[in-house]
Design an enzyme around this catalytic site. Structure first.
Site, PDB file in Angstrom:
ATOM      1  N   LEU A  14     -51.768 -29.675   1.039  1.00 17.55           N
ATOM      2  CA  LEU A  14     -51.431 -29.831   2.459  1.00 17.55           C
ATOM      3  C   LEU A  14     -51.764 -28.585   3.273  1.00 17.55           C
ATOM      4  CD1 LEU A  14     -47.908 -31.510   2.463  1.00 17.55           C
ATOM      5  CD2 LEU A  14     -50.098 -32.519   3.045  1.00 17.55           C
ATOM      6  N   GLU A 140     -44.007 -18.136  -1.436  1.00 17.80           N
ATOM      7  CA  GLU A 140     -44.547 -19.502  -1.450  1.00 17.80           C
ATOM      8  C   GLU A 140     -44.437 -20.050  -2.867  1.00 17.80           C
ATOM      9  OE1 GLU A 140     -48.741 -19.832  -0.556  1.00 17.80           O
ATOM     10  OE2 GLU A 140     -48.764 -21.894  -1.281  1.00 17.80           O
ATOM     11  N   LYS A 186     -45.449 -41.696  10.316  1.00 14.33           N
ATOM     12  CA  LYS A 186     -44.400 -42.160   9.408  1.00 14.33           C
ATOM     13  C   LYS A 186     -43.614 -40.979   8.825  1.00 14.33           C
ATOM     14  CE  LYS A 186     -44.430 -46.063   9.056  1.00 14.33           C
ATOM     15  NZ  LYS A 186     -43.870 -46.993  10.086  1.00 14.33           N
ATOM     16  N   GLN A 191     -38.560 -37.630   4.741  1.00 10.75           N
ATOM     17  CA  GLN A 191     -37.132 -37.826   4.458  1.00 10.75           C
ATOM     18  C   GLN A 191     -36.867 -37.803   2.948  1.00 10.75           C
ATOM     19  OE1 GLN A 191     -35.469 -41.322   6.402  1.00 10.75           O
ATOM     20  NE2 GLN A 191     -37.002 -41.195   8.021  1.00 10.75           N
ATOM     21  N   LYS A 222     -36.695 -38.209  14.740  1.00 11.84           N
ATOM     22  CA  LYS A 222     -36.314 -38.897  13.497  1.00 11.84           C
ATOM     23  C   LYS A 222     -36.157 -37.882  12.359  1.00 11.84           C
ATOM     24  CE  LYS A 222     -37.696 -43.662  12.775  1.00 11.84           C
ATOM     25  NZ  LYS A 222     -38.877 -44.474  12.508  1.00 11.84           N
ATOM     26  N   CYS A 379     -72.774  -9.101  -7.066  1.00 13.85           N
ATOM     27  CA  CYS A 379     -72.446  -9.074  -8.491  1.00 13.85           C
ATOM     28  C   CYS A 379     -73.565  -9.716  -9.311  1.00 13.85           C
ATOM     29  CB  CYS A 379     -71.081  -9.718  -8.728  1.00 13.85           C
ATOM     30  SG  CYS A 379     -70.302  -9.072 -10.195  1.00 13.85           S
ATOM     31  N   HIS A 502     -67.724  -6.832  -5.211  1.00 14.92           N
ATOM     32  CA  HIS A 502     -67.530  -8.004  -4.350  1.00 14.92           C
ATOM     33  C   HIS A 502     -66.960  -7.558  -3.001  1.00 14.92           C
ATOM     34  CE1 HIS A 502     -68.134 -11.172  -7.394  1.00 14.92           C
ATOM     35  NE2 HIS A 502     -67.643 -10.288  -8.242  1.00 14.92           N
ATOM     36  N   GLU A 504     -66.654  -9.141  -0.410  1.00 16.65           N
ATOM     37  CA  GLU A 504     -65.964 -10.236   0.292  1.00 16.65           C
ATOM     38  C   GLU A 504     -64.447 -10.149   0.161  1.00 16.65           C
ATOM     39  OE1 GLU A 504     -67.923 -10.519  -2.369  1.00 16.65           O
ATOM     40  OE2 GLU A 504     -67.369 -12.181  -3.700  1.00 16.65           O
TER      41      GLU A 504
HETATM   42  N1  GLN Z   1     -71.639 -12.431 -15.300  1.00 14.10           N
HETATM   43  C1  GLN Z   1     -71.865 -11.115 -14.766  1.00 14.10           C
HETATM   44  C2  GLN Z   1     -71.052 -10.061 -15.491  1.00 14.10           C
HETATM   45  O1  GLN Z   1     -70.122 -10.349 -16.170  1.00 14.10           O
HETATM   46  C3  GLN Z   1     -71.567 -11.090 -13.279  1.00 14.10           C
HETATM   47  C4  GLN Z   1     -70.139 -11.334 -12.940  1.00 14.10           C
HETATM   48  C5  GLN Z   1     -69.926 -11.720 -11.520  1.00 14.10           C
HETATM   49  O2  GLN Z   1     -70.846 -12.100 -10.799  1.00 14.10           O
HETATM   50  N2  GLN Z   1     -68.693 -11.673 -11.059  1.00 14.10           N
HETATM   51  O3  GLN Z   1     -71.332  -8.887 -15.385  1.00 14.10           O
END
Ligand code: GLN
Length: 532
Positions: A14, A140, A186, A191, A222, A379, A502, A504
């Protein structure tokens, strides 16, 4: 410490995580320091061993914790950095209870769910909340009320409610209000679900109703009457096109007025950057198209942080970024699809494990390199860029990673120290590590720093024995942590950069990851040039 417990009813999926993170954001906007704990009632110790195909992305924290993707939402919404203790699983709880039992800590008593397991849960919650230094802690509880797995956790928060002083704990219940074929909303499932919660001794303070369109007054009253909460405690959480608008939407519904009264909190500062960020999002004009060539592309949750990082960069660059998710195996089956990559303004190859689909990714990277299309590799996307370059620029036709084959040219390999760890059961390099950045490189222009810290999740590394040869051909390693290569780039290409880490995971709305921001800028430039 004030605690806000978020439970879910009716069905999973949800968007309870986004709802809880949004409540946290709203309180943060009122000047409070907010942290979050995600409880996952599964027996896995953590998400590290879980397939992103089944469970969505494994999010990596600064301390190397491999956790549920909801923790990523909390970090993004609250703009904070959490640790692995903020993800409590049944596995972790039972593991420590069993360890304590073996040590004799329970002094010969029969070890039971109540009180031993529930005590362990309460202690973990309180310790983590206190250690975070925050004033408010969102808790959570994963799954839906009524699941066998979540019972000990619900019992633990029930006990906490009895133990904490009045006004220190609030319970929010997220439910679904479906629409029938006549378009009526609904309330029966809500409920029922609240009744189930009551049977467990929990009384919701607020009901957050997920619905397609705003909750009508009739449905609201309600729910209020049958669930025994005042009408202002029933909040409509109707579908939003964009998750970052959810806090603003719930605030318009009056969420914080009621919640803050319940918790005896007063507004002491209004932080508005969130509203400004959403405003900027609405003012986006241009657009670029990015191809993301990966493996779990039919399940977008597998790359949720990448999607969000692109969004953060897009807001900052005032340009929409439209991602197309391409299954790399499809490029292997239909090689002429590679030529079609030309229509994209940039190409991204994300992380991954195992050899399936790597050929398609290598062909993609070659195409980006030879056709001057902006490339961002993350990576595995960096490791494959090295393999591609070794095969096609260095003419080492059998170059590969020792993750995929027993090649004579393992340009990607385990370092000796990693190999020792592997013998002990396979350990990954996880979490924050620093990298030194080469002056006057693209990486330096992007980060504008000589030392950066980013999050990692990998085993393999660029093999130091090949570095000289690779660099002689024009691919440079401009981010390093001793003998580990962290960033590569090709200076003769308009924008070709890849990282072993990474980026991100550290990207936030309003604070995009530098690599993503510059990638989007490069895509805009590429597109403008194409149009000339
Ligand atoms: N498989 C690769 C490693 O273990 C890259 C890992 C990944 O992209 N997170 O080094």
């Amino acid at each position: 410490m004030k605690y806000i417990v978020v439970t879910g009813g009716v069905m999973s999926g949800l968007g309870k995580g986004i709802t809880a993170a949004s409540v946290g954001r709203i309180l943060k906007n009122k000047g409070y320091d907010v942290t979050a704990i995600k409880i996952d009632p599964y027996i896995n110790i953590d998400a590290g061993t879980m397939s992103p195909y089944q469970h969505g992305e494994v999010f990596v924290l600064k301390d190397g914790g491999e956790v549920d993707l909801d923790l990523g939402n909390y970090e993004r919404f609250l703009d904070s950095e959490l640790t692995h203790d903020h993800n409590i699983t049944t596995g972790k709880v039972y593991q420590s209870v069993i360890e304590k039992e073996r040590r004799g800590d329970y002094l010969g008593k029969t070890v039971q769910i109540i009180p031993h397991v529930t005590d362990e849960i309460k202690e973990r919650i309180r310790t983590v909340a206190a250690a975070s230094g925050a004033e408010i802690c969102m808790i959570e509880i994963g799954g839906t009320v009524g699941d066998i797995e979540s019972m000990p956790f619900l019992e633990a928060v029930r006990q906490m409610h009895a133990e904490e002083p009045e006004g220190h704990m609030a319970f929010l219940h997220v439910t679904l209000v479906p629409m029938d074929s006549q378009g009526d909303q609904k309330t029966k499932p809500t409920q029922h679900s609240v009744r189930e919660l009551r049977e467990l001794g929990l009384r919701p303070d607020m009901i957050i109703a997920r619905c397609r369109v705003p909750l009508g007054e009739g449905a609201k009253s309600k729910i209020s009457m049958f669930c025994d909460v005042p009408p202002e405690a029933v909040i409509s959480a109707h579908d939003a096109e964009e998750i970052y608008t959810v806090p603003l939407q719930m605030e318009r519904e009056g969420l914080s007025d009621y919640l803050m009264r319940k918790l005896n909190l007063s507004v002491f500062e209004i932080r508005t950057h969130w509203g400004e960020m959403v405003e900027r999002m609405r003012r986006i004009t241009g657009e670029v198209n990015v191809a993301i060539v990966g493996k779990y592309t039919n399940l977008q949750d597998a790359y949720i942080s990448i999607r969000e990082a692109l969004k953060h960069a897009s807001i900052e660059c005032k340009c929409a970024v439209n991602p197309t998710w391409i299954e790399s195996e499809e490029l292997e089956e239909k090689p002429d699809l590679i030529e079609k990559l030309d229509r994209y303004d940039g190409i991204l190859v994300p992380g991954g494990f195992g050899s399936r689909g790597t050929d398609g990714k290598i062909r993609t990277i070659r195409y980006a390199r030879e056709h001057n299309i902006p490339y961002l590799g993350l990576c595995l996307g960096m490791q494959l860029a090295v393999i591609e370059f070794a095969r096609n620029a260095l003419q080492l036709k059998d170059a590969d990673s020792s993750e995929f084959s027993n090649t004579k040219n393992p340009v990607i390999d385990l370092l000796p120290e990693q190999e020792e760890l592997e013998d002990l059961g396979g350990t990954m390099r996880l979490g924050n590590y620093e990298a030194e950045i080469t002056l006057e490189s693209l990486a330096h222009r992007i980060y504008n720093k000589t030392t950066i810290t980013e999050r990692h999740r990998h085993r393999y590394e660029v093999n130091p024995e090949y570095i000289e040869k690779i660099e002689a051909e024009g691919m440079k390693f401009t981010g390093k942590n001793k003998n580990r290569m962290e960033i590569l780039e090709i200076p003769s290409h308009p924008f070709f950069i890849a990282s072993q880490f990474h980026p991100e995971f550290k990207s936030r709305p309003g604070k995009p990851a530098p690599l993503f921001k510059s990638f989007v800028e490069a895509m805009i430039e590429h597109k403008n040039k194409k149009e000339l």
